[in-house]
Structures are given as structure tokens and as C-alpha cells.
Design a protein around this motif. Structure first.
Motif, short mmCIF file in Angstrom:
data_model
loop_
_atom_site.label_atom_id
_atom_site.label_comp_id
_atom_site.label_asym_id
_atom_site.label_seq_id
_atom_site.Cartn_x
_atom_site.Cartn_y
_atom_site.Cartn_z
N GLY A 334 0.80 -1.21 0.00
CA GLY A 334 0.00 0.00 0.00
C GLY A 334 0.84 1.27 0.00
N LEU A 335 1.98 1.24 0.66
CA LEU A 335 2.86 2.41 0.71
C LEU A 335 3.38 2.77 -0.68
N LEU A 336 3.50 1.81 -1.55
CA LEU A 336 4.10 2.04 -2.86
C LEU A 336 3.07 2.48 -3.91
N PHE A 337 1.81 2.55 -3.54
CA PHE A 337 0.78 3.07 -4.45
C PHE A 337 0.69 4.58 -4.24
N ASP A 338 1.25 5.34 -5.16
CA ASP A 338 1.35 6.79 -5.02
C ASP A 338 0.10 7.45 -5.59
N PHE A 339 -0.95 7.50 -4.78
CA PHE A 339 -2.21 8.06 -5.26
C PHE A 339 -2.08 9.53 -5.62
N ASP A 340 -1.31 10.27 -4.84
CA ASP A 340 -1.21 11.71 -5.09
C ASP A 340 -0.60 12.00 -6.46
N TRP A 341 0.40 11.19 -6.86
CA TRP A 341 0.97 11.36 -8.20
C TRP A 341 -0.06 10.96 -9.25
N ASP A 442 -7.12 -8.12 -14.54
CA ASP A 442 -8.07 -7.11 -15.00
C ASP A 442 -8.93 -7.71 -16.11
N GLY A 443 -10.20 -7.34 -16.12
CA GLY A 443 -11.10 -7.89 -17.11
C GLY A 443 -11.47 -6.95 -18.23
N SER A 444 -10.91 -5.73 -18.23
CA SER A 444 -11.29 -4.79 -19.28
C SER A 444 -10.13 -3.96 -19.81
N GLY A 445 -9.09 -3.77 -19.02
CA GLY A 445 -7.99 -2.90 -19.42
C GLY A 445 -8.24 -1.44 -19.11
N ALA A 446 -9.40 -1.12 -18.52
CA ALA A 446 -9.75 0.28 -18.27
C ALA A 446 -8.82 0.95 -17.27
N LEU A 447 -8.21 0.17 -16.39
CA LEU A 447 -7.35 0.76 -15.35
C LEU A 447 -5.87 0.55 -15.64
N THR A 448 -5.53 0.20 -16.85
CA THR A 448 -4.12 -0.01 -17.19
C THR A 448 -3.28 1.21 -16.89
N ARG A 449 -3.77 2.38 -17.20
CA ARG A 449 -3.01 3.62 -17.02
C ARG A 449 -2.76 3.91 -15.54
N VAL A 450 -3.56 3.31 -14.65
CA VAL A 450 -3.33 3.46 -13.21
C VAL A 450 -2.45 2.33 -12.69
N ILE A 451 -2.69 1.12 -13.16
CA ILE A 451 -1.95 -0.03 -12.66
C ILE A 451 -0.50 0.00 -13.12
N GLN A 452 -0.26 0.44 -14.34
CA GLN A 452 1.10 0.37 -14.88
C GLN A 452 2.10 1.22 -14.08
N TYR A 454 1.94 1.90 -10.98
CA TYR A 454 2.10 1.16 -9.73
C TYR A 454 3.05 -0.01 -9.91
N ILE A 455 2.92 -0.71 -11.03
CA ILE A 455 3.83 -1.81 -11.34
C ILE A 455 5.27 -1.32 -11.39
N GLU A 456 5.49 -0.18 -12.03
CA GLU A 456 6.85 0.37 -12.12
C GLU A 456 7.39 0.71 -10.75
N ALA A 457 6.54 1.24 -9.87
CA ALA A 457 6.98 1.56 -8.51
C ALA A 457 7.36 0.30 -7.74
N LEU A 458 6.61 -0.77 -7.93
CA LEU A 458 6.91 -2.03 -7.26
C LEU A 458 8.22 -2.63 -7.78
N ARG A 459 8.46 -2.51 -9.06
CA ARG A 459 9.67 -3.07 -9.64
C ARG A 459 10.92 -2.36 -9.12
N LYS A 460 10.78 -1.11 -8.74
CA LYS A 460 11.93 -0.36 -8.25
C LYS A 460 12.53 -0.95 -6.98
N ILE A 461 11.71 -1.64 -6.19
CA ILE A 461 12.25 -2.25 -4.98
C ILE A 461 12.42 -3.77 -5.14
N GLY A 462 12.30 -4.26 -6.37
CA GLY A 462 12.61 -5.65 -6.63
C GLY A 462 11.43 -6.59 -6.74
N VAL A 463 10.20 -6.05 -6.70
CA VAL A 463 9.01 -6.89 -6.86
C VAL A 463 8.82 -7.21 -8.34
#
Length: 609
Positions: A334-341, A442-452, A454-463
Motif C-alpha cells: 500500500g505504501l508504494l501506491f502513489d495516489f497523489d501522483w 483485470d477484465g477490461s484494461g480500463a485501469l491499465t493507465r493506473v496499474i502500470q 504502480y507496477i513500475e513503482a513495485l519493480r523499483k524495490i525488486g518486486v
């Protein structure tokens, strides 16, 4: 003459003697008295003089593969309810009331341990056969045998359903003193025609694309499997003159086209392929409606305010999987999901951050626990985090710059405490050597622009993070089997919250495939608080229990909260008209995307270029 006879029959039925110590009423309300009196003519958000006629085309994401909405298998259209009626309906102006539709009255004892619904004499299926109490019993029996687990859990306080005669059906509930399970049954169960489902080899336990027989304002005219469904208005609909229906269901024809891609669906709207569009993307709402049809006035935008308590949207982490079983891991994620950005760069500064499982309502936690909440929480203090009692819950915040190193450091620390550390750039379990992986389904792809991001932020710490987009049928199947790491779900609730809490957060539902406990929550404190909410005798007690429950869930980090918007954003063609007054607690735009009170303005339609 027909209406006079119907009114006379109704008065005669209401004059029949009831059991001793009972009341016969036309409406139900959990707390206080119904807002609308027995002689009301129509709801304030409908126009009884709205013209009937014309056609409207709507759009829906994904696909559908069944027209059987009762069972777990298959994905039915969200608009399938247009062909059916329930015993009672909500008003849109109260959160805990129901008014007669199929049922003309309800008989209740003082202890609320049972209810007898009397069906309207004129209620009939589209083939002319009357709707009977046996149809209600048949539907209940089939729900118990084959129904979707969440729907069954929602109605699990109903013990028995029996037909007393052709028009009277009696339900008995578990416990006494609470009218909510009776209201839930009345507004949720959609009776099915027994004579139709048991004829010609039909099987209600299986999916079907044969248009079912209904009793509602529309029937299904045609189906193009997975692509579109067309409804036609039933001209002699038995319930068209009921106060709860006046001014509603005005289009002669309703076509729903399905789109597997959200961007393609929006481009189709720009090209004029459909007429009415709810918008859920802030950036698009702010900057995307600058196309020619908008500029020349063929399409207009409308923001419809609503006080409707909303569902909590967020990433639900599947704690059945070992990687997500530790709350420290869930907090770190949860800490790595940067909602404000994301809000600044993707959501165009729109939306409010969700801070509760019951947003936009009085049922969620805020500040420190009240004395009433503490009384409910104290028996579980030893098993709950101390922060729950000493700190208000707040989701992580940043300055929106994208430089969230403080959150990365704290997330890394939590992962280390949970047994994970970076090795060769990969977050690795110190005992097993397993690399930490998370896949977002995901079943539609509608949130790809939000999830992607977040994925990059997770990868930065090795996830090792990834996104998998599947079609709607596979998506639903994997949800039902709990075959995912993380999924975005919006959990709506009825108000006041009731048995759906068991389906969302109860331990029993965690092991029931097809339930809505996607996170796999098994928490004794949550189970106890759910039962406290269900057994509460007044609104204050319900709120104390749901607020305490909210704290347990929030500090368990079962959800990474997203955002919510209390308004409904609508874009539509100018020849669509609507009443000036929207309901206080709107449901239609969010649940079915069907504008039930709207109509075609023939003058504007004829004047369009």
C-alpha cells in the motif's frame, strides 16, 4: 373500469383480517416511517407525463454469455433486470425503505420474525400467466440449490419461504426484531416463472441464451451473443400505472452494445454509435470531450450529484496466497501506491481518496474510536494492532512529485520484517529463496493507465509485478475460483449495511468459491462485528459496529484504497431528456447504466442535423 376494479380489489385485500398482533402495510422502513404515504402518485425524480416512444442505444464494457442471472455460472447483462420485477423497490430518497411492486402489501408481526407478501391480482408474466406465490417459492428453492454464493449469503437470514395460496407468500427469518432481512428479500429476489423454466427441457441450473420469460417493463427482443442485446418495451406491462413506475421505462426500444476495450467504446460514442454514456475517467471527463459532436451541441455533459453511499474501490489482495498473508507485506504494498501522483497526472486532479470501506456514508470510521466502538473492539484487543486504538487510519500521502523515497524506505523495512530482502535486484524470501511476485488481474484494461505506474513503482524495490488482462468470462471465472494475486473490486453495500458484510468480509465466505470475500479475510473480530451490525436494533448501534469493523479491515490492510466520486458524470445526445430533480440516492447510473427516468424529446430529435 379496469383501474377501478383493481383499486377495489386492493382495498378488499387490505381489509381482510390479519393475524392477531400483526400489521398490514404497503411499504417497509427499517428505522422510522416511510417517506412516501400510501396515496403517493409517483416518486419526485420521475415525470409521470414523460412521453413514451423512441429508441436509445447504450454501451457496456466486456461481454455476456448467459441470460440466466440467478446462478453462479456465466456473465449476464447488467440490464437483465429490465425484464423482471421484484416484490418491492427502493425509492431513491431513503436508504432503508421499500415500496410495493409485485407485492401490494406486507403483513408483519410485532417481533418481525416473519412476513406475508400479498401479490397484486393483476401481476402477470409476459405470456399472460399470473405471477403466483409458487413462482416466488420456486425461485427461492432454485437459488438455494444453484444460486450465486454472494446472493445466497445476502439473503441468508431468510429461513423458509412458503406459498400460503396463489397470491400470498410467507417468509420466516432467523431471529426477531429486525426488519432488514425482510426488506432485503423484498427488493432483491426476482421471481422466475416456474411454468416456463420447467417446460421444454429448460434447466435453470445452466446458462442459456434463450430470452427468459419475464414480468417487467421490457422483454428481450433479440440477442447477438456477447455483442448486443435489444429490449422492447411491453406496451401492456401490468405494472405501468403503479406509483413506483410512473414516469419510468419510457423508451420503446433499448439496445445495449458491448465493447471489450474502453478506448474503443469511447471512440464509438464520439462517432455517434450510442446515445448515453456514464464517464468514469477523470482525465477523459476533463479533456476528452472536445470532439465535433460536443462542440456543435449534439452532445452535452451533465454532472448529477448524489448522496448515495458508495462502494469502496481498491486493490484486493488475496491473503489465501502465502505471499500476501502477512499484514506487513500488505501494508508495504500500500505504501508504494502513489495516489497523489496518480491523481495529479492521470486523474486530472479529480476524485477523493477513499479512506473507508464505506465511503460517502455515515457508516465508516473517522478519527479515534468512540466509546461505543471501543466497547465492541476491546474483547479483541490482544489480536488487533495497537495502532487501531491510538491512531486514526489514513492512507499514505506524498507530495505528488513522484519522488516517494520515504515510502520506499518504509516499504522495504516492512518487507524485511516479513522475511523479504533485495538480492541481485529481486525481492527474495530469506528462507525459501522465492522471488516476490504479484500479478494484477483485470477484465477490461480500463485501469491499465493506473496499474502500470504502480507496477513500475513495485519493480523499483525488486518486486516482479505484472498485469494480466483477460476477457470478461475468464475474469469472472478466475474471481469465482479466487485464482488471482490482486484484483480491483468496487464493493457496493446496501444501507444500512447488512448480510452483504458476511459475503464481503466474513470467514465463512472466504472458503466459498464464488463469494465476494476476494481478500480471503478470516478475522474473528470482523466476524463478531458483522453480527453486531446485523443484530443492532437502532441506527446508532449499526453505525458503531460498522465503524469498528471498518477499523479492523483498514488496519488489516486487506485493501489498497483507490478513490471515489460522489457525482455521476454523464454525456448524452441532446435529444435525450430527463426530469429536473434527480433522486437523492441514485442507483441507476452506477448499477445498470440504464437511465430509467429519461425519455426521447421528439422535437429535438426531429431538429437534429
Amino acid at each position: 373500469m379496469r383501474r377501478v376494479l383493481a383499486v377495489a380489489a386492493t382495498l378488499l385485500a387490505l381489509a381482510m383480517p390479519a393475524f392477531a398482533g400483526t400489521n398490514v402495510v404497503p411499504a417497509l422502513k427499517q428505522f422510522g416511517e416511510p417517506l412516501f404515504k400510501p396515496d403517493f402518485q409517483h416518486f419526485p425524480h420521475s415525470d409521470p407525463d414523460a412521453p413514451k416512444g423512441g429508441a436509445v442505444t447504450l454501451a457496456a464494457p466486456g461481454s455476456f454469455d448467459s441470460l440466466n442471472g440467478l446462478i453462479l455460472r456465466g456473465v449476464p447483462p447488467r440490464t437483465l433486470g429490465l425484464i423482471s420485477d421484484t416484490l418491492m423497490v427502493p425509492s431513491g430518497w431513503e436508504l432503508d425503505a421499500a415500496y410495493g411492486a409485485l407485492a401490494e402489501s406486507v403483513e408483519l408481526p410485532d417481533d418481525r420474525s416473519w412476513a406475508i407478501f400479498t401479490l397484486r391480482a393483476g401481476a402477470h408474466w409476459h405470456d399472460g400467466e399470473p405471477v403466483t406465490a409458487r413462482d416466488v417459492v420456486f425461485t427461492w428453492d432454485q437459488l438455494q440449490a444453484h444460486g450465486a454464493p454472494f446472493l445466497k449469503s445476502f439473503l441468508d437470514r431468510v429461513k423458509t419461504v412458503e406459498a400460503l395460496d396463489d397470491r400470498r407468500v410467507k417468509i420466516t427469518v432467523n431471529g426477531v426484531g429486525d426488519i432488514k432481512p425482510i426488506i432485503d428479500f423484498a427488493v432483491t429476489l426476482t421471481p422466475q416463472p416456474q411454468h416456463w423454466w420447467t417446460a421444454n427441457g429448460r434447466d435453470i441450473s445452466k446458462t442459456t441464451l434463450e430470452p427468459p420469460l419475464g414480468s417487467g417493463p421490457y422483454r428481450i427482443k433479440s440477442v447477438d451473443a456477447g455483442r448486443s442485446v435489444v429490449y422492447e418495451r411491453v406496451a401492456d406491462y401490468w405494472g405501468r400505472d403503479l406509483p413506483v413506475n410512473r414516469g419510468l421505462y419510457n423508451f420503446d426500444s433499448v439496445k445495449i452494445d458491448y465493447y471489450r476495450d474502453d478506448d474503443v467504446m469511447f471512440e464509438a460514442f464520439k462517432a455517434g454509435a450510442y446515445d448515453f454514456r456514464p464517464e468514469y475517467r477523470a482525465q477523459r471527463w476533463s479533456t476528452g470531450y472536445d470532439f465535433p459532436a460536443m462542440q456543435d451541441g449534439r452532445i452535452v455533459k451533465l454532472a448529477v450529484p448524489s448522496d448515495l453511499p458508495l462502494g469502496a474501490q481498491g486493490f484486493r489482495l488475496n491473503t489465501r496466497r502465502a505471499a500476501f498473508a502477512d499484514p506487513k507485506v500488505r501494508e508495504a504494498l500500500g505504501l508504494l501506491f502513489d495516489f497523489d501522483w496518480i491523481r495529479k497526472n492521470i486523474l486530472s486532479g479529480q476524485y477523493r481518496r477513499t479512506r473507508s470501506n464505506f465511503p460517502n456514508s455515515e457508516f465508516g470510521a473517522s478519527g479515534l474510536p468512540s466509546p461505543a466502538e471501543l466497547a465492541l473492539l476491546d474483547p479483541f484487543r490482544a489480536s488487533l494492532p495497537e495502532r487501531l486504538f491510538t491512531q486514526p487510519y489514513e492512507p499514505p500521502t506524498t507530495d505528488g512529485s513522484g519522488n516517494n523515497r520515504a515510502q520506499q524506505r518504509e516499504a522495504t523495512r516492512l518487507f524485511k520484517e516479513a522475511g523479504w530482502e533485495a538480492r541481485n535486484g529481486k525481492l527474495t524470501n530469506v528462507k525459501s529463496g522465492e522471488i516476490f511476485r504479484i500479478e494484477f488481474l483485470d477484465g477490461s484494461g480500463a485501469l491499465t493507465r493506473v496499474i502500470q505506474p504502480y507496477i513500475e513503482a513495485l519493480r523499483k524495490i525488486g518486486v516482479e509485478a505484472s498485469l494480466r488482462i483477460v476477457d470478461s468470462a475468464q475474469y469472472q471465472a478466475r474471481l469465482d475460483d479466487f485464482d488471482f494475486d490482486a484484483v480491483v473490486v468496487n464493493m457496493n453495500f446496501f444501507t444500512p449495511p447488512g448480510t452483504e458484510l458476511r459475503g464481503y468480509f466474513g470467514s465463512a465466505a472466504a472458503a466459498t468459491k464464488g463469494s465476494a470475500n476476494y481478500a480471503g479475510i478470516r478475522e474473528p473480530a470482523a466476524d463478531s462485528l458483522i453480527e453486531k451490525a446485523l443484530s443492532a436494533k437502532d441506527l446508532d448501534s449499526v453505525q458503531a459496529a460498522t465503524r469498528a469493523l471498518d477499523r479492523v479491515l483498514l488496519w488489516g490492510f486487506y485493501m489498497i484504497p483507490h478513490w471515489h466520486n460522489p457525482d455521476n458524470w454523464i454525456a448524452h445526445k441532446t435529444w435525450l431528456a430527463h426530469p429536473a430533480t434527480p433522486p437523492k440516492y441514485d442507483q441507476d447510473y452506477r448499477n445498470s447504466n440504464f437511465p430509467a427516468t429519461w425519455w426521447v424529446d421528439s422535437a429535438k430529435l426531429g431538429a437534429r442535423p
